[in-house]
Scaffold this motif. Structure first.
Motif, short mmCIF file in Angstrom:
data_model
loop_
_atom_site.label_atom_id
_atom_site.label_comp_id
_atom_site.label_asym_id
_atom_site.label_seq_id
_atom_site.Cartn_x
_atom_site.Cartn_y
_atom_site.Cartn_z
N UNK A 340 -15.33 36.38 -4.97
CA UNK A 340 -14.57 35.90 -6.56
C UNK A 340 -13.08 35.48 -6.29
N UNK A 341 -12.59 36.62 -5.30
CA UNK A 341 -11.16 36.34 -5.20
C UNK A 341 -10.83 34.84 -4.25
N UNK A 347 -8.75 27.82 -6.81
CA UNK A 347 -8.48 27.26 -7.93
C UNK A 347 -6.90 27.32 -8.01
N UNK A 348 -6.20 28.39 -7.57
CA UNK A 348 -4.85 28.38 -7.62
C UNK A 348 -4.20 27.25 -6.76
N UNK A 363 -4.38 27.47 -15.93
CA UNK A 363 -5.26 26.21 -15.28
C UNK A 363 -6.47 26.84 -14.40
N UNK A 364 -5.99 27.96 -13.68
CA UNK A 364 -6.89 28.55 -12.73
C UNK A 364 -7.95 29.17 -13.32
N UNK A 365 -7.66 29.90 -14.29
CA UNK A 365 -8.96 30.61 -15.07
C UNK A 365 -9.85 29.74 -15.79
N UNK A 372 -17.07 32.32 -11.83
CA UNK A 372 -17.35 33.98 -11.24
C UNK A 372 -18.19 34.79 -12.37
N UNK A 373 -17.97 34.39 -13.37
CA UNK A 373 -18.86 35.24 -14.49
C UNK A 373 -20.39 35.13 -14.59
N UNK A 374 -20.63 33.68 -14.06
CA UNK A 374 -22.16 33.45 -13.84
C UNK A 374 -22.68 34.18 -12.85
#
Length: 513
Positions: A340-341, A347-348, A363-365, A372-374
């Protein structure tokens, strides 16, 4: 009828918008999202003080709805045990007895007096074992199962002076038991490797079994028996014999055999944890120390570790049992957390470095947190499946795993996100990733000190110059790789040259021979 595809993206758009706002909030107030999870973890860690490892093999590995437990319950009703009128043929629980099996070191017969001398010496040592319990001495006679007011005696040892009579058939021992009109003698059942004649009378035997039974009918005596059992194991293991070889089995020994497996891998756990942290740090490096994020790699491991501590503490506070098999859970959760990290970090890196930290975080989130949630919810659901099994060890491990992964997801979004935002402010101020000193690059000094302070080159654009990209270009032998011969890139690329050199030396030696 044509489907409206936009309706199927409603949930995605809603989550993306929600996470975008969360990312902006974390970028605006990162310290809150770092301090609050840390305090929550510190409070939850108090639950670790209640940690007590369950080592009952039967409780952990026998199915709760298994036929074995039902059958044993029925047997105990029909053939109940009596601590004051003990009959060991009714015993059906292994933890109520300790067993010693003795054989000769030379592999010969046990029908020798000096062999039985050592057996009697060992038996006397065991009966003389004392432990301190609430200010008084406890011996075997205080915790043993009794018959007619006496502990079970290993009457088979009385054969010491009767071997000649047995050999001359003046004394006949029926195997495995002798039944007559007055009583039943089952002493012969404790002989092993028995040779008999045509009438089932003992001629010779190769092993002897000694038995010691404990009263487990109340919790106080059970605790005393467990402590005495530890001294029993110590006494047997520390005893040395000239003629006999002993093997033993006890309830505590059976439980410890399995758990010792996990004690022996502590060294490997430390090594693998060090390798994991090193890998996470190296993969977060770039060609310069401003955009490098080695501490963010370490933060990914710390975030997952905090999640595990929090989950374990909460469950222990709630009274959940704990087993040593849970030692594997932190490494699984850290692996999931690092994944996840890396997704958030990737993305960052795609964001524009000229934008503000708040915008880069939003934007990253919006791009990374949905995936990550899925994956996290999928992992939690898979762990919860263990709760449907009848095996308690799987139920316990599944509970700890599910809550650890769920809290790890929360911490990756909050705690790790806060640390990523703080590192983003460091990057925006053009500071060193480890030393946190300002990095000014009018002209980068050459040499090792220049690499330590500045890296390979200044990264003023948004080009992907991370470690993995550098290695990828090295493998493909691209010509657009910047000058990294004075950096760790040179180290990675030199590995192949050293390999070729050793290969040439090896083949040259073969040709000379």
């Amino acid at each position: 009828m044509q489907c409206d595809k936009e309706k199927f993206y409603a949930v995605n758009r809603y989550l993306s918008s929600s996470f975008r706002h969360l990312g902006r909030l974390i970028g605006r107030h990162p310290l809150y999202f770092v301090i609050i999870p840390f305090v929550f973890t510190a409070l939850s860690a108090l639950g670790l003080l209640r940690l007590k490892v369950v080592k009952d093999t039967e409780y952990l590995y026998v199915p709760s709805n298994g036929r074995t437990l039902k059958a044993r319950s029925q047997i105990e009703k029909l053939f109940p045990e009596n601590a004051t009128d003990f009959d060991f043929t009714r015993m059906i629980r292994y933890n109520e007895a300790n067993m010693i099996i003795a054989t000769c070191k030379d592999g010969g017969t046990m029908m020798r007096e000096y062999v039985f001398d050592e057996l009697q010496m060992l038996n006397e040592k065991i009966f003389d074992i004392k432990i301190q319990w609430k200010g008084r001495n406890i011996t075997y006679s205080d915790i043993c199962m009794k018959s007619e007011g006496e502990c079970y005696r290993n009457n088979i040892l009385s054969l010491k002076t009767k071997f000649e009579n047995v050999k001359r058939k003046k004394l006949k021992i029926k195997y495995p038991m002798e039944i007559n009109s007055s009583h039943i003698n089952v002493d012969a059942i404790n002989l092993g490797g028995v040779s008999t004649d045509e009438n089932s009378f003992v001629l010779d035997f190769q092993a002897v079994r000694l038995l010691y039974f404990f009263d487990y009918h109340n919790s106080s005596k059970q605790e005393m028996a467990d402590e005495w059992d530890k001294e029993f194991l110590k006494t047997v293991f520390q005893s040395s014999f000239v003629h006999i070889r002993v093997s033993l089995m006890s309830g505590i020994n059976i439980d410890n055999e399995l758990n010792n497996v996990f004690v022996n891998i502590v060294r490997h756990i430390i090594i693998s944890g060090t390798c994991m942290i090193t890998f996470a740090s190296v993969t977060c490096l770039a060609m310069d120390w401003v955009t490098s994020k080695p501490l963010i790699g370490v933060s990914g491991c710390i975030s997952s570790s905090f999640a595990v501590v929090t989950a374990f503490g909460i469950l222990l506070l709630c009274g959940m049992k704990y087993t040593e098999t849970n030692l594997i859970i932190p490494f699984i959760v850290v692996g999931i957390g690092l994944d996840d990290s890396f997704v958030l970090l990737a993305a960052w890196r795609k964001t524009n470095p000229k934008d503000s930290v708040e915008k880069r975080m939003s934007t990253t989130y919006s791009e990374a947190t949905i995936s990550i949630t899925i994956t996290s919810l999928t992992n939690v659901a898979c762990s919860l499946i263990a709760l449907t099994t009848p095996f308690r060890i799987l139920q316990i491990a599944g509970s700890y795993m599910a809550l650890s992964i769920f809290i790890d997801y929360i911490y990756q979004v909050t705690f790790f996100g806060g640390l990523l935002a703080l590192d983003g402010y460091r990057e925006a101020k053009n500071r060193h990733a480890i030393l946190f000193v300002p990095v000014k690059l009018p002209k980068r000094p050459s040499g090792f000190l220049g690499f330590i302070k500045y890296g390979c080159y200044s990264s003023k654009d948004n080009e992907d110059k991370t470690t993995m990209r550098c290695l990828q270009k090295s493998i493909r032998k691209d010509s657009d790789v910047p000058n990294c011969k004075s950096s760790y890139y040179y180290y990675f690329s030199s590995v192949s040259r050293w390999r070729n050199l050793f290969y040439e030396i090896y083949t040259a030696n073969d040709r000379n021979q």
